[in-house]
Design an enzyme around this catalytic site. Structure first.
Site, short mmCIF file in Angstrom:
data_model
loop_
_atom_site.label_atom_id
_atom_site.label_comp_id
_atom_site.label_asym_id
_atom_site.label_seq_id
_atom_site.Cartn_x
_atom_site.Cartn_y
_atom_site.Cartn_z
N LEU A 35 0.86 -1.18 0.00
CA LEU A 35 0.00 0.00 0.00
C LEU A 35 0.89 1.23 0.00
O LEU A 35 2.09 1.14 0.31
CB LEU A 35 -0.91 0.00 1.22
N SER A 36 0.31 2.39 -0.32
CA SER A 36 1.15 3.59 -0.36
C SER A 36 1.78 3.85 1.00
O SER A 36 2.87 4.41 1.08
CB SER A 36 0.33 4.80 -0.82
N GLU A 37 1.09 3.46 2.09
CA GLU A 37 1.66 3.66 3.42
C GLU A 37 1.20 2.58 4.39
O GLU A 37 0.05 2.14 4.35
CB GLU A 37 1.25 5.02 3.97
N THR A 38 2.13 2.16 5.24
CA THR A 38 1.81 1.32 6.40
C THR A 38 2.18 2.13 7.64
O THR A 38 3.30 2.64 7.74
CB THR A 38 2.59 0.00 6.38
#
Length: 403
Positions: free
Chosen positions: A127-130
């Site tokens: 994902l774009s961010e964790t």
């Protein structure tokens, strides 16, 4: 859930043996409540330094209550094998397949995971961010405390600021584990950031308060001073054409604090912007190393006035230098766009959309005096469970949560 974590529900009790009250405390039950089949759209109103943890957490419970219930669902085990709670939450949309998805992991105090492992998890999430929420003290609790540590990782590196990851983290606490605080504060690389409940943006609406960053104009005369040897004039022009093709450009701005390049198109090109193909990652990486630019936002003003509550501007965001071909709805981009469009339009309250394939809606409130910006929007819980780790890592009790 809390009763099971603290040993009040038998360790191997089956789901069918649970009482109705016990089932209501199950994370799975909570997730079903947080993910109804239908949702209302948001209302129209709408070198790394370590952060300081000098401010202690505050809770709505007494000190004795905290002592009694502080045991984390991520309790360490002698075997070193286990799991930690994991949520997947969409920010800036109430739609199941809209907004910007973030993974949120709840990590106990002194968890012992290295940055290398955190990055591996983020790469696995794709994902774009964790986001990683960590307890600040051994006696703290995700359901009771109001201050935490927060870090964000893209699939390739840690990032200094992530708006949608912050909103998703607030949702995981305020809505996912029933934290009763009106506001939660996160200590981050960008300083303290707050997340507050905002019912005006829907049942699961939230507002985040983050820094405001003004960009500076980019011209042929300022390219050298802004980018030095990191981006030549020729590479800069090829970078723009690779992203927007032959669409007419109104202005280009750059935020050195966030390393974001902003391309403003001519007005009312929202359909053309939405139709842009995602730029070829390797071509962008070949043009620039990422030393000065970590992402490129493309934006256009909306002046058609056809909506009952018209959108002021829309945008898309491409960040291959952070391992993200396109970020569906980027909160940190709006730290810059909010500052820019507020000055251009002469207003502090703005409504924005990001016209990526997933799409999202953001309500912005600029505070020029404090140099902060509030981003508000809906959230949507997609899934929740346990993240399993290799036994060679420092891990937690797999009994946390429901079977």
């Amino acid at each position: 859930y809390q009763r099971r974590v603290h040993g009040e529900v038998p360790e191997f009790q089956s789901h069918s043996e649970m009482s109705a009250k016990e089932e209501n405390n199950c994370p799975g039950k909570r997730l079903r409540e947080l993910s109804p089949d239908t949702h209302e759209e948001p209302a129209a109103k709408c070198h790394r330094p370590e952060p300081s943890y000098s401010d202690h957490n505050t809770t709505s419970s007494s000190a004795s209550d905290v002592t009694e219930h502080h045991t984390s669902p991520l309790a360490m085990t002698s075997s070193g094998a286990g799991t930690c709670p994991l949520f997947r939450i969409n920010a800036f949309s109430s739609q199941l397949y809209g907004g910007n998805p973030a993974a949120v992991c709840l990590l106990p105090f002194g968890h012992g995971l290295t940055d290398e492992y955190l990055l591996k998890i983020a790469a696995e999430m794709q994902l774009s961010e964790t986001a990683y929420i960590e307890l600040l003290r051994p006696e703290d609790d995700f359901s009771l405390s109001s201050r935490f540590k927060l870090r964000w990782f893209s699939p390739t590196n840690e990032v200094p600021l992530c708006g949608h990851g912050t909103m998703a983290s607030g949702a995981a606490l305020l809505l996912g584990v029933d934290n009763q605080s009106a506001t939660v504060t996160f200590d981050t690389l960008s300083g303290p950031l707050t997340v507050t409940r905002n019912p005006s943006c829907g049942r699961f609406g939230l507002s985040i308060d983050i820094p405001l960053h003004n960009p500076a104009p980019v011209t042929d005369e300022t390219i050298g001073s802004l980018f030095g040897n990191g981006l030549t004039s020729d590479a800069y022009k090829r970078l723009l054409s690779t992203i927007i093709g032959d669409l007419p450009v109104h202005a280009v701005e750059y935020s050195s604090a966030t390393k974001k390049l902003i391309i403003r198109l001519a007005d009312n090109l929202d359909k053309e912007l939405a139709a842009l193909a995602v730029p070829e990652t390797n071509e962008l990486l070949a043009l620039h190393s990422g030393s000065h630019i970590r992402g490129v936002g493309v934006t256009t003003r909306r002046t058609d006035g056809m909506d009952e509550n018209p959108v002021d501007f829309t945008s898309r965001y491409f960040a291959p230098w952070n391992g993200i071909a396109e970020d569906p709805v980027c909160g940190s981009l709006h730290c810059v766009l909010g500052a820019y469009w507020s000055q251009q339009l002469g207003k502090l309250s703005l409504k924005a959309t990001q016209c990526s394939p997933r799409g999202g809606v953001l309500h912005l409130m600029v505070n020029e005096e404090s140099r902060r910006i509030s981003l508000s929007g809906a959230t949507r819980f997609v899934s929740g469970g346990q993240l399993c780790f290799d036994e060679s890592m420092t891990l937690w009790n797999p009994r946390a949560g429901c079977s």
